[in-house]
Design a protein around this motif. Structure first.
Motif, PDB file in Angstrom:
ATOM      1  N   GLY A 114       0.826  -1.212   0.000  1.00 54.20           N
ATOM      2  CA  GLY A 114       0.000   0.000   0.000  1.00 54.20           C
ATOM      3  C   GLY A 114       0.856   1.256   0.000  1.00 54.20           C
ATOM      4  N   ASN A 115       0.209   2.401   0.003  1.00 55.77           N
ATOM      5  CA  ASN A 115       0.975   3.651  -0.081  1.00 55.77           C
ATOM      6  C   ASN A 115       1.693   3.993   1.226  1.00 55.77           C
ATOM      7  OD1 ASN A 115      -1.760   4.118   0.809  1.00 55.77           O
ATOM      8  ND2 ASN A 115      -1.365   6.302   0.700  1.00 55.77           N
ATOM      9  N   HIS A 116       1.346   3.315   2.314  1.00 61.59           N
ATOM     10  CA  HIS A 116       2.058   3.545   3.576  1.00 61.59           C
ATOM     11  C   HIS A 116       3.180   2.528   3.802  1.00 61.59           C
ATOM     12  CE1 HIS A 116      -0.323   6.753   5.529  1.00 61.59           C
ATOM     13  NE2 HIS A 116      -1.247   6.332   4.684  1.00 61.59           N
ATOM     14  N   ASN A 118       6.712   0.465   3.151  1.00 60.05           N
ATOM     15  CA  ASN A 118       8.040   0.548   2.561  1.00 60.05           C
ATOM     16  C   ASN A 118       8.137  -0.579   1.539  1.00 60.05           C
ATOM     17  OD1 ASN A 118      10.843  -0.042   2.092  1.00 60.05           O
ATOM     18  ND2 ASN A 118      11.337   1.168   3.911  1.00 60.05           N
ATOM     19  N   SER A 149      -0.255  -1.259  -6.860  1.00 57.51           N
ATOM     20  CA  SER A 149      -1.027  -0.180  -7.487  1.00 57.51           C
ATOM     21  C   SER A 149      -0.425   1.203  -7.231  1.00 57.51           C
ATOM     22  CB  SER A 149      -2.478  -0.208  -7.010  1.00 57.51           C
ATOM     23  OG  SER A 149      -2.544  -0.104  -5.609  1.00 57.51           O
ATOM     24  N   ASN A 150       0.614   1.260  -6.403  1.00 63.76           N
ATOM     25  CA  ASN A 150       1.306   2.540  -6.215  1.00 63.76           C
ATOM     26  C   ASN A 150       2.052   2.946  -7.479  1.00 63.76           C
ATOM     27  OD1 ASN A 150       0.857   3.046  -3.428  1.00 63.76           O
ATOM     28  ND2 ASN A 150       2.329   1.437  -2.947  1.00 63.76           N
ATOM     29  N   HIS A 178      -5.152   0.231  -4.185  1.00 60.74           N
ATOM     30  CA  HIS A 178      -6.050   1.328  -4.580  1.00 60.74           C
ATOM     31  C   HIS A 178      -7.303   0.808  -5.297  1.00 60.74           C
ATOM     32  CE1 HIS A 178      -2.089   3.204  -4.070  1.00 60.74           C
ATOM     33  NE2 HIS A 178      -2.749   4.293  -3.731  1.00 60.74           N
ATOM     34  N   HIS A 213      -7.282   0.645   0.974  1.00 58.44           N
ATOM     35  CA  HIS A 213      -7.069   2.095   0.863  1.00 58.44           C
ATOM     36  C   HIS A 213      -8.153   2.915   1.555  1.00 58.44           C
ATOM     37  CE1 HIS A 213      -4.773   5.415  -0.527  1.00 58.44           C
ATOM     38  NE2 HIS A 213      -5.581   5.809  -1.478  1.00 58.44           N
TER      39      HIS A 213
END
Lengths: 299, 210
Positions: A114-116, A118, A149-150, A178, A213
């Motif tokens: 996910g976007n959070h 590493n 999906s990032n 996402h 997300h």
């Protein structure tokens, strides 16, 4: 004036307390709606869970309870596996400890990023990513595709198309962070990602897509033959964030939750359970008919 | 009328080749990109146009970084197996440290020179104006824009989420070796070493503020 302050303070506290989502004082007894048929593929799914806070642990406890009735072998994660610090201590508090009972019972986790997260989580052994940002694995008749999906670059879309086109599995399930469709207010759908991925999913017969997300649960009515689940409230929660539309089949935004699924030859049964142990959604999804391209190829 | 005479008249009547400004730009970029991808990480072929030359320059700067990176990552210290979370972190920090040491003199614009940055801005603008442009802008608005003071050789903080990069945007930028990625930070574009989680270079105002 001073006399009014205390009652006002108490009223505010009471209001906040009533509004704050919390697990029931006594969790509901597990009540399974899944059929538990022999030789099916069984798994659980969680998203946006890696907070290390109490709700995450409480959802994990429900996962353990339900596994006694529905012995799933593995868990897919829909990203935001670890918020904040990604040190060894952070991984312990936000992943190894909450899911310790499952891990020690041999349940495997297959993570997506996910976007959070590493990106080096791909090297973390318990996430089974094989050092890759995106990867696939097969369980029985189901092929799973964990995507990043990032960063949906040309290489990844090409890889996905090649893998899907070469797959003989009757079930193809994609999962990533996402959502392509969502009616939560905070983010909303990723329309550019949808324009890139949905034609590929349709072409190669992907039946079900899982995303996170949004810190709510939402199941969409099938969009172009594909059923989309959004579940990003296995640790985080954004209460009352859903603004359901006619495309929403079911939504739940007042508590944390996790999902379970059982896949037979032609059907995927699902059940979504809240932190308090209540079933908030359940049902069955049919497999997408064999795509035209595969039929023509005699597959 | 002879055949040659008829041909001359037809030539005179043919309307002059006219391209709108946008079409011309697209064509120029298409030529540049074709030349770029054909020459990826090789000695650039004779420049098709000025853009191709600049993009080939970007290419060679990236290749130069990769050469340095290869040298650094082949050092004994970085060859220990990465198994636990502690060793993953150690490896990331050590790799970042070694790259920083090797690029001590690195400054903003070493890779994204002003000319390269300008072409990148044009490529992004092209994506914004293309058929998926509206979707891309919508995705950018919803990508949790982050605020970060950018510095070359600085680590991308774990505490900050990454902005997702819309596929349409990535499709319009030159491809990178798998060790690197492009990331938007607010309206700025960074070039990041993925494994070291290190900002290699960046330029400002890559996109209009989402």
């Amino acid at each position: 004036m001073k006399r009014l302050l205390l009652p006002a303070f108490i009223a505010v506290i009471a209001l906040v307390y009533c509004e704050a989502p919390r697990a029931s004082a006594t969790p509901a007894a597990p009540k399974l709606t899944l059929p538990v048929i022999a030789d099916t593929v069984r798994f659980a799914f969680i998203g946006d869970m890696g907070t290390g806070k109490r709700p995450q642990y409480e959802v994990a406890a429900q996962m353990v309870e339900y596994r006694k009735l529905f012995p799933y072998d593995f868990v897919i994660t829909l990203g935001d596996n670890i918020y904040g610090s990604q040190t060894a201590a952070g991984m312990k508090a936000k992943f190894e400890d909450p899911y310790q009972a499952l891990l020690s019972d041999g349940v495997s986790f297959f993570a997506s990023i996910g976007n959070h997260d590493n990106i080096n989580q791909r090297l973390y052994k318990p996430f089974n990513m094989g050092g890759k940002r995106y990867y696939k694995f097969k369980k029985g008749k189901v092929e799973f595709y964990a995507l990043d999906s990032n960063y949906m670059d040309r290489e990844q879309t090409k890889w996905l198309e090649t893998e899907l086109s070469g797959s003989n599995s009757p079930w193809k399930i994609c999962y990533f962070h996402h959502p392509l469709y969502s009616h939560a207010r905070f983010h909303g759908p990723d329309t550019d990602l949808r324009a890139t991925l949905e034609p590929v999913f349709q072409k190669y017969g992907v039946s079900v897509v899982f995303s996170g997300h949004e810190h709510v649960y939402e199941r969409l009515k099938p969009q172009r033959g594909i059923t989309y689940f959004v579940l990003g409230n296995s640790g985080e929660l954004r209460p009352h964030d859903l603004s359901p539309s006619p495309d929403t089949a079911k939504g739940f935004d007042t508590d944390q939750a996790f999902g379970m699924a059982e896949v037979t030859d032609d059907a995927l049964y699902f059940q979504i359970v809240s932190r308090g142990g209540e079933t908030v959604d359940s049902g069955v999804v049919s497999r997408q008919a064999k795509p035209a391209a595969a039929s023509a190829a005699g597959g | 009328m002879s055949w040659t005479r008829r041909k001359k008249i037809a030539k005179k009547r043919r309307p002059p080749l006219s391209l709108s400004n946008r079409s011309f730009k697209r064509l120029a970029v298409a030529i540049a990109l074709t030349a770029f991808s054909a020459s990826a990480f090789q000695t650039p072929s004779p420049a098709v146009n000025a853009d191709a030359k600049v993009l080939a320059d970007f290419n060679s700067r990236v290749a130069e970084y990769m050469k340095l990176r290869k040298k650094v990552s082949e050092s004994g210290k970085l060859k220990k197996p990465v198994t636990s979370q502690a060793s993953i972190n150690r490896h990331q920090h050590l790799l970042a440290h070694e790259i920083r040491e090797a690029r001590e003199q690195a400054r903003q614009g070493d890779i994204f020179t002003p000319e390269i940055a300008e072409i990148f801005r044009r490529l992004i603008k092209l994506a914004e104006d293309g058929s998926n442009g509206a979707k891309m802008k919508q995705s950018l608005r919803r990508a949790e824009p982050v605020n970060l003071v950018l510095r070359v050789n600085r680590a991308y903080p774990d505490e900050l989420p990454v902005q997702s990069s819309p596929p349409t945007l990535l499709a319009n930028l030159p491809e990178l070796p798998k060790e690197l990625d492009y990331r938007l930070v607010g309206p700025n574009l960074i070039l990041r070493d993925i494994e070291a989680n290190l900002i290699i270079d960046f330029f400002n105002q890559a996109i209009k503020k989402p």
